[in-house]
Design a protein around this motif. Structure first.
Motif, PDB file in Angstrom:
ATOM      1  N   ILE A 100       2.928   0.049  19.406  1.00  0.00           N
ATOM      2  CA  ILE A 100       1.630   0.310  20.054  1.00  0.00           C
ATOM      3  C   ILE A 100       0.671  -0.853  19.797  1.00  0.00           C
ATOM      4  O   ILE A 100      -0.076  -1.268  20.687  1.00  0.00           O
ATOM      5  N   ALA A 101       0.705  -1.395  18.575  1.00  0.00           N
ATOM      6  CA  ALA A 101      -0.148  -2.544  18.249  1.00  0.00           C
ATOM      7  C   ALA A 101       0.220  -3.746  19.111  1.00  0.00           C
ATOM      8  O   ALA A 101      -0.654  -4.524  19.515  1.00  0.00           O
ATOM      9  N   SER A 102       1.505  -3.902  19.430  1.00  0.00           N
ATOM     10  CA  SER A 102       1.943  -5.033  20.256  1.00  0.00           C
ATOM     11  C   SER A 102       1.414  -4.932  21.681  1.00  0.00           C
ATOM     12  O   SER A 102       1.397  -5.923  22.409  1.00  0.00           O
ATOM     13  N   TRP A 103       1.002  -3.726  22.083  1.00  0.00           N
ATOM     14  CA  TRP A 103       0.388  -3.540  23.407  1.00  0.00           C
ATOM     15  C   TRP A 103      -1.080  -3.959  23.415  1.00  0.00           C
ATOM     16  O   TRP A 103      -1.716  -3.965  24.460  1.00  0.00           O
ATOM     17  N   GLY A 104      -1.614  -4.278  22.222  1.00  0.00           N
ATOM     18  CA  GLY A 104      -3.006  -4.696  22.119  1.00  0.00           C
ATOM     19  C   GLY A 104      -3.945  -3.605  21.667  1.00  0.00           C
ATOM     20  O   GLY A 104      -5.078  -3.496  22.153  1.00  0.00           O
ATOM     21  N   ASN A 106     -13.138  -5.155  11.418  1.00  0.00           N
ATOM     22  CA  ASN A 106     -13.859  -6.038  12.336  1.00  0.00           C
ATOM     23  C   ASN A 106     -13.082  -6.360  13.604  1.00  0.00           C
ATOM     24  O   ASN A 106     -13.619  -6.950  14.538  1.00  0.00           O
ATOM     25  N   PHE A 107     -11.815  -5.946  13.655  1.00  0.00           N
ATOM     26  CA  PHE A 107     -11.008  -6.188  14.853  1.00  0.00           C
ATOM     27  C   PHE A 107     -10.854  -4.930  15.703  1.00  0.00           C
ATOM     28  O   PHE A 107     -10.129  -4.924  16.699  1.00  0.00           O
ATOM     29  N   ALA A 108     -11.535  -3.856  15.331  1.00  0.00           N
ATOM     30  CA  ALA A 108     -11.424  -2.587  16.050  1.00  0.00           C
ATOM     31  C   ALA A 108     -12.636  -2.364  16.950  1.00  0.00           C
ATOM     32  O   ALA A 108     -13.783  -2.497  16.508  1.00  0.00           O
ATOM     33  N   ASP A 109     -12.381  -2.017  18.205  1.00  0.00           N
ATOM     34  CA  ASP A 109     -13.453  -1.647  19.131  1.00  0.00           C
ATOM     35  C   ASP A 109     -13.704  -0.150  18.969  1.00  0.00           C
ATOM     36  O   ASP A 109     -12.980   0.678  19.516  1.00  0.00           O
ATOM     37  N   ASN A 110     -14.730   0.191  18.218  1.00  0.00           N
ATOM     38  CA  ASN A 110     -14.994   1.600  17.928  1.00  0.00           C
ATOM     39  C   ASN A 110     -15.681   2.334  19.074  1.00  0.00           C
ATOM     40  O   ASN A 110     -16.098   3.474  18.926  1.00  0.00           O
ATOM     41  N   ARG A 111     -15.759   1.684  20.241  1.00  0.00           N
ATOM     42  CA  ARG A 111     -16.314   2.344  21.427  1.00  0.00           C
ATOM     43  C   ARG A 111     -15.214   2.801  22.381  1.00  0.00           C
ATOM     44  O   ARG A 111     -15.493   3.491  23.362  1.00  0.00           O
ATOM     45  N   SER A 112     -13.971   2.424  22.100  1.00  0.00           N
ATOM     46  CA  SER A 112     -12.877   2.707  23.014  1.00  0.00           C
ATOM     47  C   SER A 112     -11.729   3.375  22.268  1.00  0.00           C
ATOM     48  O   SER A 112     -11.048   2.744  21.459  1.00  0.00           O
ATOM     49  N   TRP A 113     -11.523   4.670  22.545  1.00  0.00           N
ATOM     50  CA  TRP A 113     -10.558   5.468  21.782  1.00  0.00           C
ATOM     51  C   TRP A 113      -9.558   6.193  22.676  1.00  0.00           C
ATOM     52  O   TRP A 113      -9.912   6.752  23.707  1.00  0.00           O
ATOM     53  N   GLY A 114      -8.305   6.196  22.219  1.00  0.00           N
ATOM     54  CA  GLY A 114      -7.268   7.023  22.801  1.00  0.00           C
ATOM     55  C   GLY A 114      -6.636   7.839  21.691  1.00  0.00           C
ATOM     56  O   GLY A 114      -6.854   7.576  20.501  1.00  0.00           O
ATOM     57  N   ILE A 115      -5.857   8.853  22.059  1.00  0.00           N
ATOM     58  CA  ILE A 115      -5.201   9.690  21.060  1.00  0.00           C
ATOM     59  C   ILE A 115      -3.831  10.107  21.591  1.00  0.00           C
ATOM     60  O   ILE A 115      -3.664  10.326  22.795  1.00  0.00           O
ATOM     61  N   GLU A 116      -2.861  10.171  20.676  1.00  0.00           N
ATOM     62  CA  GLU A 116      -1.504  10.544  21.065  1.00  0.00           C
ATOM     63  C   GLU A 116      -0.924  11.491  20.022  1.00  0.00           C
ATOM     64  O   GLU A 116      -1.153  11.328  18.830  1.00  0.00           O
ATOM     65  N   ALA A 154      -8.693   8.769  26.723  1.00  0.00           N
ATOM     66  CA  ALA A 154      -7.364   9.100  27.226  1.00  0.00           C
ATOM     67  C   ALA A 154      -6.552   9.749  26.120  1.00  0.00           C
ATOM     68  O   ALA A 154      -6.748   9.459  24.935  1.00  0.00           O
ATOM     69  N   GLY A 155      -5.637  10.640  26.526  1.00  0.00           N
ATOM     70  CA  GLY A 155      -4.757  11.283  25.568  1.00  0.00           C
ATOM     71  C   GLY A 155      -3.342  11.354  26.121  1.00  0.00           C
ATOM     72  O   GLY A 155      -3.141  11.513  27.323  1.00  0.00           O
ATOM     73  N   VAL A 156      -2.356  11.214  25.233  1.00  0.00           N
ATOM     74  CA  VAL A 156      -0.946  11.347  25.598  1.00  0.00           C
ATOM     75  C   VAL A 156      -0.323  12.369  24.657  1.00  0.00           C
ATOM     76  O   VAL A 156      -0.459  12.256  23.438  1.00  0.00           O
ATOM     77  N   ILE A 157       0.348  13.354  25.227  1.00  0.00           N
ATOM     78  CA  ILE A 157       0.995  14.395  24.420  1.00  0.00           C
ATOM     79  C   ILE A 157       2.452  14.489  24.833  1.00  0.00           C
ATOM     80  O   ILE A 157       2.763  14.642  26.011  1.00  0.00           O
ATOM     81  N   GLU A 182       6.874   2.951  28.657  1.00  0.00           N
ATOM     82  CA  GLU A 182       6.177   2.408  29.828  1.00  0.00           C
ATOM     83  C   GLU A 182       5.059   3.342  30.281  1.00  0.00           C
ATOM     84  O   GLU A 182       3.944   2.901  30.581  1.00  0.00           O
ATOM     85  N   LEU A 183       5.348   4.637  30.317  1.00  0.00           N
ATOM     86  CA  LEU A 183       4.356   5.612  30.750  1.00  0.00           C
ATOM     87  C   LEU A 183       3.171   5.672  29.791  1.00  0.00           C
ATOM     88  O   LEU A 183       2.008   5.747  30.218  1.00  0.00           O
ATOM     89  N   ARG A 184       3.462   5.665  28.492  1.00  0.00           N
ATOM     90  CA  ARG A 184       2.390   5.701  27.487  1.00  0.00           C
ATOM     91  C   ARG A 184       1.495   4.479  27.607  1.00  0.00           C
ATOM     92  O   ARG A 184       0.265   4.588  27.631  1.00  0.00           O
ATOM     93  N   LYS A 185       2.110   3.299  27.663  1.00  0.00           N
ATOM     94  CA  LYS A 185       1.344   2.056  27.739  1.00  0.00           C
ATOM     95  C   LYS A 185       0.496   2.025  29.012  1.00  0.00           C
ATOM     96  O   LYS A 185      -0.694   1.653  28.969  1.00  0.00           O
ATOM     97  N   GLN A 186       1.083   2.386  30.128  1.00  0.00           N
ATOM     98  CA  GLN A 186       0.345   2.378  31.397  1.00  0.00           C
ATOM     99  C   GLN A 186      -0.864   3.304  31.341  1.00  0.00           C
ATOM    100  O   GLN A 186      -1.944   2.965  31.843  1.00  0.00           O
ATOM    101  N   TRP A 187      -0.685   4.472  30.729  1.00  0.00           N
ATOM    102  CA  TRP A 187      -1.786   5.442  30.659  1.00  0.00           C
ATOM    103  C   TRP A 187      -2.929   4.907  29.811  1.00  0.00           C
ATOM    104  O   TRP A 187      -4.102   4.958  30.225  1.00  0.00           O
ATOM    105  N   PHE A 188      -2.585   4.381  28.629  1.00  0.00           N
ATOM    106  CA  PHE A 188      -3.638   3.859  27.758  1.00  0.00           C
ATOM    107  C   PHE A 188      -4.298   2.618  28.372  1.00  0.00           C
ATOM    108  O   PHE A 188      -5.525   2.467  28.328  1.00  0.00           O
TER     109      PHE A 188
END
Length: 285
Positions: free
Chosen positions: A89-93, A132-142, A163-166, A272-278
């Motif tokens: 997930i980190a490799s997706w940015g 300092n590398f985290a954007d605390n205004r933009s959150w997703g959850i899985e 966004a959320g992925v379950i 692919e689906l998870r990355k596309q959604w986030f």
């Protein structure tokens, strides 16, 4: 809520384990991300978890909270799998924050299986303020399996997530189930937080199918479920999706034919689906 990271330790694998990570998740995951074990405070308890992020900290990355499945130590994430799963997930940015929950994997407290342990998920949110590398205004959850239940319960208490992925998520504990062995195990793990006297009531409180209207309208949900899931029946996602449709809440249900609980045969497609959604909801600014 007061939360604080009290310990960070980079995961270091053996040479053989590194080869396994490359084989299973890819060279980019190993070489372009960092995954750390963390210890943080939640409701006065020391809780273990994980932090993952891209190595190139030249910008701020959106944050994703990842909710694990299982009960107690059954389902706890070990260092090797954390390196692969969270590194992916980190490799997706993204910055990834994950809790092992109270009462598990060395964390203090008792696992309440969707009780006060939901605070261990919510208390990950303030940790981004210390990175300092985290954007605390933009959150997703899985969330996967039990983690799906934790995700739903978390979403009833905050609208911060874009966004959320379950995946194979529990939406209905089926409190009237005749599965005596499972019921007894839940009672044992929760050390009385759920007991034979309050079992049905507490199960209903943990089942989002009973109160889907409490989910925020601002968090589009992607529901993935294998039709041959042997642990969490696919009806959990089908019935919830119908409720979400009736309520007009944004969601997409994708059923994966003959997929098992872990969707092993659909691993590439699921990623692919998870990355596309986030990417769609967290990076489209």
């Amino acid at each position: 809520m007061v939360s604080k990271i009290i310990k960070r330790e980079t995961i270091n694998l053996t040479a053989f384990q590194k080869k396994m990570v490359i084989s299973g998740w890819g060279e980019e995951v190993l070489n372009k991300t960092t995954v750390e074990k963390i210890l943080y405070m939640s409701d006065g308890l020391r809780i273990s978890g994980y932090l993952a992020y891209p190595n190139y900290n030249k910008t701020k990355y959106p944050c994703i909270i990842w909710c694990r499945g299982g009960m107690g130590n059954n389902g706890a994430i070990d260092e090797f799998n954390a390196r692969g799963m969270f590194g992916t997930i980190a490799s997706w940015g993204y910055v990834v924050l994950a809790s092992q929950y109270r009462g598990s994997a060395g964390s203090e407290g008792i696992d309440e299986f969707g009780g006060s342990d939901v605070n261990d998920v919510l208390n990950l949110i303030p940790l981004a303020d210390e990175l300092n590398f985290a954007d605390n205004r933009s959150w997703g959850i899985e969330g996967w399996s039990r983690g799906g239940m934790m995700t739903y319960l978390t979403l009833t208490r905050t609208n911060i997530f874009k966004a959320g992925v379950i995946i194979g998520g529990i939406s209905n504990l089926h409190c009237d189930s005749n599965d005596i062995a499972l019921n007894e195990y839940i009672v044992k793990i929760t050390n009385g937080a759920i007991n034979s006297q309050n079992f049905e009531e507490e199960c209903k409180r943990r089942s989002i199918i009973n109160f889907p209207e409490k989910l925020p309208d601002t968090t589009p949900l992607l529901l993935l479920h294998g039709t041959a899931d042997e642990r969490v029946n696919v009806s959990n996602s089908i019935e919830l999706a119908e409720k979400l449709k009736q309520l007009g809440k944004p969601h997409n249900l994708i059923l994966l034919k003959n997929g098992d609980h872990f969707l092993k045969s659909y691993r590439k497609k699921v990623n692919e689906l998870r990355k596309q959604w986030f990417d769609k909801y967290l990076k489209a600014m």
